[in-house]
Design a protein around this motif. Structure first.
Motif, short mmCIF file in Angstrom:
data_model
loop_
_atom_site.label_atom_id
_atom_site.label_comp_id
_atom_site.label_asym_id
_atom_site.label_seq_id
_atom_site.Cartn_x
_atom_site.Cartn_y
_atom_site.Cartn_z
N ALA A 99 0.83 -1.21 0.00
CA ALA A 99 0.00 0.00 0.00
C ALA A 99 0.86 1.25 0.00
O ALA A 99 0.62 2.20 -0.76
CB ALA A 99 -0.93 -0.01 1.21
N ASN A 100 1.89 1.28 0.84
CA ASN A 100 2.77 2.45 0.92
C ASN A 100 3.52 2.67 -0.38
O ASN A 100 3.61 3.80 -0.88
CB ASN A 100 3.76 2.29 2.07
CG ASN A 100 3.11 2.46 3.43
OD1 ASN A 100 2.00 2.96 3.54
ND2 ASN A 100 3.80 2.05 4.47
N GLN A 101 4.07 1.61 -0.94
CA GLN A 101 4.88 1.74 -2.14
C GLN A 101 4.05 2.13 -3.36
O GLN A 101 4.57 2.72 -4.31
CB GLN A 101 5.63 0.43 -2.39
CG GLN A 101 6.72 0.17 -1.36
CD GLN A 101 7.20 -1.27 -1.33
OE1 GLN A 101 6.91 -2.04 -2.24
NE2 GLN A 101 7.92 -1.64 -0.28
N ASN A 102 2.76 1.81 -3.33
CA ASN A 102 1.88 2.17 -4.44
C ASN A 102 0.98 3.36 -4.11
O ASN A 102 0.05 3.66 -4.85
CB ASN A 102 1.03 0.96 -4.83
CG ASN A 102 1.83 -0.11 -5.54
OD1 ASN A 102 2.02 -0.06 -6.75
ND2 ASN A 102 2.34 -1.07 -4.78
N ALA A 190 12.70 1.60 5.97
CA ALA A 190 12.93 1.95 4.56
C ALA A 190 12.32 0.93 3.62
O ALA A 190 12.02 1.23 2.46
CB ALA A 190 14.43 2.09 4.29
N LEU A 191 12.13 -0.29 4.12
CA LEU A 191 11.51 -1.36 3.32
C LEU A 191 10.02 -1.49 3.61
O LEU A 191 9.37 -2.42 3.15
CB LEU A 191 12.22 -2.69 3.62
CG LEU A 191 13.71 -2.73 3.28
CD1 LEU A 191 14.34 -4.02 3.81
CD2 LEU A 191 13.93 -2.61 1.78
N ASP A 192 9.49 -0.54 4.40
CA ASP A 192 8.07 -0.53 4.78
C ASP A 192 7.67 -1.74 5.62
O ASP A 192 6.56 -2.25 5.51
CB ASP A 192 7.17 -0.42 3.55
CG ASP A 192 7.22 0.97 2.93
OD1 ASP A 192 7.00 1.94 3.67
OD2 ASP A 192 7.48 1.08 1.72
N TYR A 193 8.59 -2.17 6.48
CA TYR A 193 8.28 -3.21 7.46
C TYR A 193 8.48 -2.64 8.86
O TYR A 193 9.39 -1.85 9.11
CB TYR A 193 9.15 -4.45 7.25
CG TYR A 193 8.62 -5.33 6.15
CD1 TYR A 193 7.72 -6.36 6.43
CD2 TYR A 193 8.97 -5.11 4.82
CE1 TYR A 193 7.20 -7.15 5.42
CE2 TYR A 193 8.46 -5.89 3.80
CZ TYR A 193 7.57 -6.91 4.11
OH TYR A 193 7.05 -7.68 3.10
N ALA A 194 7.61 -3.05 9.76
CA ALA A 194 7.63 -2.51 11.12
C ALA A 194 8.72 -3.19 11.95
O ALA A 194 8.83 -4.41 11.95
CB ALA A 194 6.27 -2.72 11.78
N PRO A 195 9.52 -2.42 12.66
CA PRO A 195 10.53 -3.01 13.55
C PRO A 195 9.88 -3.84 14.66
O PRO A 195 8.77 -3.54 15.11
CB PRO A 195 11.25 -1.79 14.13
CG PRO A 195 10.96 -0.68 13.18
CD PRO A 195 9.59 -0.95 12.65
N LEU A 196 10.57 -4.87 15.09
CA LEU A 196 10.08 -5.68 16.20
C LEU A 196 10.21 -4.91 17.50
O LEU A 196 11.25 -4.30 17.77
CB LEU A 196 10.88 -6.98 16.30
CG LEU A 196 10.79 -7.96 15.13
CD1 LEU A 196 11.77 -9.11 15.34
CD2 LEU A 196 9.37 -8.48 14.97
N PRO A 197 9.18 -4.93 18.34
CA PRO A 197 9.29 -4.27 19.65
C PRO A 197 10.24 -5.04 20.56
O PRO A 197 10.54 -6.22 20.33
CB PRO A 197 7.86 -4.29 20.18
CG PRO A 197 7.20 -5.41 19.46
CD PRO A 197 7.84 -5.50 18.12
#
Length: 223
Positions: A99-102, A190-197
Motif C-alpha cells: 500500500a505504501n509503495q503504491n 525503509a523497506l516498509d516493514y515494522a521493527p520488532l518491539p
C-alpha cells in the motif's frame, strides 16, 4: 466485516455515517475486492474479521482461502490493487508495504481498545508489543490490545532448523539473524516493514542462543 459480508452496500450507509460523522459520504455502491488465490494476507485479514464479527466467524471463517459472500477476486496484491483503482467505490486489502509503495490510501480501524488507529509502521509494531509469544512463535496479533495498535497485523517468519549441520553456513545464518533483529532493524522502515518491539527481540534472542551447530551453541557465549 459487514461490508465484506455484503450487508453494507453503500458508502453512505447509516453505520458508516455513525463512524464518520464529519465526512461527506457518497451515495456510491461498495465493491468488495478480495484475493482469488490463497494467501497469507487473506489468512490475516479473515482472522481479524473472525475476531470482531460472530457472523463472519460462523460464516466464511478464517483461512488462506475462504468462500467470499460478496465481491470480486483479484490474483495477488497487484490484482486486488487493480480492482480497487479501476472500480469506483471499491475497497480491498493488501499488505502495508504494498500500500505504501503504491501510494494507496488506507483505512483507520477501531482497535481492540476502542481507539481509531491508522495503518502505519508504528501501529503495527504496537500490535506486536504486548503479544504473548509461544515457544513455536505461532501467534495471531490481530485485534491486539495496546495503545495505538492497528488491529490487522502479523509477523513475517523465518523457518530455521534448530540444529544446523553445516558449521560454516549454520554459524553465518545464526549470526545474520542476530544482526537482523538488532542493527538490521534500522533498515526495516525503509523497506516498509515494522521493527520488532523490544519484548519480541528479547524472545528471539533467547531462541537464537538455544540454537546449535552440530549440537553446540554458537551465540550463547558470544552475545
Amino acid at each position: 466485516a459487514r461490508i465484506y459480508l455484503g450487508k453494507v452496500t453503500k458508502w453512505n450507509d447509516a453505520a458508516l455515517k455513525n463512524d464518520n460523522p464529519t465526512a461527506k459520504l457518497p451515495d456510491t455502491a461498495i465493491t468488495v475486492a478480495h484475493r482469488s488465490d490463497g494467501s497469507g494476507t487473506t489468512n490475516i485479514f479473515t482472522d481479524y474479521l473472525s475476531k470482531v464479527s460472530p457472523d463472519w466467524k460462523s460464516g466464511p471463517g478464517k483461512g488462506t482461502s475462504v468462500n467470499w459472500p460478496a465481491g470480486l477476486g483479484g490474483k495477488g496484491n497487484e490484482g486486488v490493487t487493480g480492482l480497487v483503482k479501476q472500480t469506483e467505490g471499491a475497497i480491498g486489502y493488501v499488505e502495508l508495504a504494498y500500500a505504501n509503495q503504491n501510494k494507496l490510501p488506507t483505512a483507520e480501524l477501531k482497535s481492540h481498545d476502542g481507539q481509531w488507529a491508522k495503518a502505519s509502521l508504528e501501529s503495527v509494531s504496537a500490535a506486536a508489543a504486548k503479544a504473548a509469544i509461544p515457544e513455536d512463535y505461532r501467534v495471531s496479533i490481530t485485534d491486539q490490545p495496546g495503545d495505538g495498535a492497528y488491529p490487522i497485523a502479523a509477523f513475517t517468519y523465518l523457518l530455521v532448523y534448530r540444529d544446523q549441520q553445516d558449521a560454516a553456513k549454520g554459524s553465518a545464518l545464526l549470526n545474520f539473524i542476530w544482526w537482523a533483529v538488532h542493527d538490521g532493524q534500522k533498515e526495516a522502515a525503509a523497506l516498509d516493514y515494522a521493527p520488532l518491539p523490544k519484548p519480541v527481540v528479547e524472545k528471539v534472542e533467547q531462541t537464537l542462543k538455544r540454537m546449535t551447530v552440530n549440537g553446540k551453541p554458537v551465540l550463547a557465549s558470544s552475545k
